[in-house]
Design a protein around this motif. Structure first.
Motif, PDB file in Angstrom:
ATOM      1  N   CYS A 114      13.998 -20.744 -14.154  1.00 25.47           N
ATOM      2  CA  CYS A 114      13.610 -21.130 -12.803  1.00 25.47           C
ATOM      3  C   CYS A 114      14.045 -22.587 -12.617  1.00 25.47           C
ATOM      4  O   CYS A 114      13.363 -23.508 -13.057  1.00 25.47           O
ATOM      5  N   HIS A 118       8.808 -22.417  -8.615  1.00 25.35           N
ATOM      6  CA  HIS A 118       8.181 -21.608  -9.662  1.00 25.35           C
ATOM      7  C   HIS A 118       8.199 -20.128  -9.297  1.00 25.35           C
ATOM      8  O   HIS A 118       8.345 -19.753  -8.135  1.00 25.35           O
ATOM      9  N   PHE A 154       7.022 -16.107  -5.943  1.00 27.37           N
ATOM     10  CA  PHE A 154       8.098 -17.103  -5.816  1.00 27.37           C
ATOM     11  C   PHE A 154       7.627 -18.219  -4.887  1.00 27.37           C
ATOM     12  O   PHE A 154       7.131 -17.939  -3.783  1.00 27.37           O
ATOM     13  N   ALA A 158      11.869 -21.735  -4.751  1.00 27.90           N
ATOM     14  CA  ALA A 158      12.240 -21.174  -6.062  1.00 27.90           C
ATOM     15  C   ALA A 158      13.700 -20.716  -6.102  1.00 27.90           C
ATOM     16  O   ALA A 158      14.186 -20.049  -5.183  1.00 27.90           O
ATOM     17  N   LEU A 160      15.759 -18.727  -9.036  1.00 25.95           N
ATOM     18  CA  LEU A 160      15.709 -18.109 -10.363  1.00 25.95           C
ATOM     19  C   LEU A 160      17.135 -17.807 -10.811  1.00 25.95           C
ATOM     20  O   LEU A 160      17.799 -16.917 -10.274  1.00 25.95           O
TER      21      LEU A 160
END
Ligand code: T46
Length: 192
Positions: A114, A118, A154, A158, A160
């Protein structure tokens, strides 16, 4: 260290009831006695390579170069992660309340990082499920073959990032949880 997040395993529970997945846990038989390891953060990939475990995941920590200009985290294929990286993709712009994933891979190995904001990852096998909070660009979650995953919570910012050990192959996805359980039980039994 203000640059470091709190990424880590939040919950680790043996599967004994109906989780967020669609299937009943089924008869676990003697697998219920399986010893589950603690998943400490590790550096580098050596501890993962060649191991087949009932929870095919590992939190990893990458080295960071930090100076007055900011931070840089290098990732070297085969060195920082236990596979050659053949594909990179990233997931972002996920609306509040959205849950993604709901599948396992038969062979694919990946590392999830990430790099902003977060996200929570649920990883699950027929024996155990864990919730992992990722909020640190220095931390990666290795997910090996035959692990059910769902990504949720999420944050708005965020991103990822996913490093994958193979190209995109639709046939590697197992999206039916009952089918997954059946194949996973066989896989982990054969690979102990
Ligand atoms: C995984 C988790 C962590 C492609 O065309 N190429 C790709 O490389 C990928 C990964 C996806 N796609 C297409 C297939 C779908 O039409 O992008 C769309 C969304 O993919 P999917 O619904 O599979 O996304 P997630 O978030 O459920 O799962 C993804 C990965 O697919 C999966 O391998 O482990 O992230």
């Amino acid at each position: 260290d203000p640059g470091r997040g709190t990424s880590g395993i939040e919950k680790s529970i043996p599967v004994s009831g109906k989780g967020s997945c669609q299937a009943e846990p089924g008869d676990t038989g003697d697998e219920q006695d399986a010893v589950l390891e603690d998943y400490e953060t590790i550096e580098g990939s050596e501890e993962i390579r060649g191991k087949k475990r009932k929870m095919n995941i590992q939190l990893m920590e990458f080295p960071r170069h930090m100076d007055e200009y900011g931070s840089l985290v290098p990732i070297e294929a085969s060195d920082s992660v236990p596979f050659d990286i053949k594909r990179v993709y990233y997931i972002y712009g996920v609306e509040k309340g959205v849950r993604r994933g709901f599948h396992s891979h038969a062979d694919l190995e990946q590392v999830l990082i990430c790099v902003s904001g977060h996200v929570r990852i649920l990883v699950k096998t027929p024996w155990e499920e864990q919730e992992i909070f990722l909020d640190d660009p220095q931390k990666g979650l290795y997910i090996g073959p035959m692990v059910w995953r769902e990504m949720f919570d999420f944050s708005g910012d965020a991103v990822l990032l996913v490093l994958a050990g193979d190209h995109y192959k639709v046939e590697d996805y197992i999206r039916d949880y009952n089918k997954y359980e059946q194949i996973a039980r066989q896989y982990f039994t054969e690979n102990q």
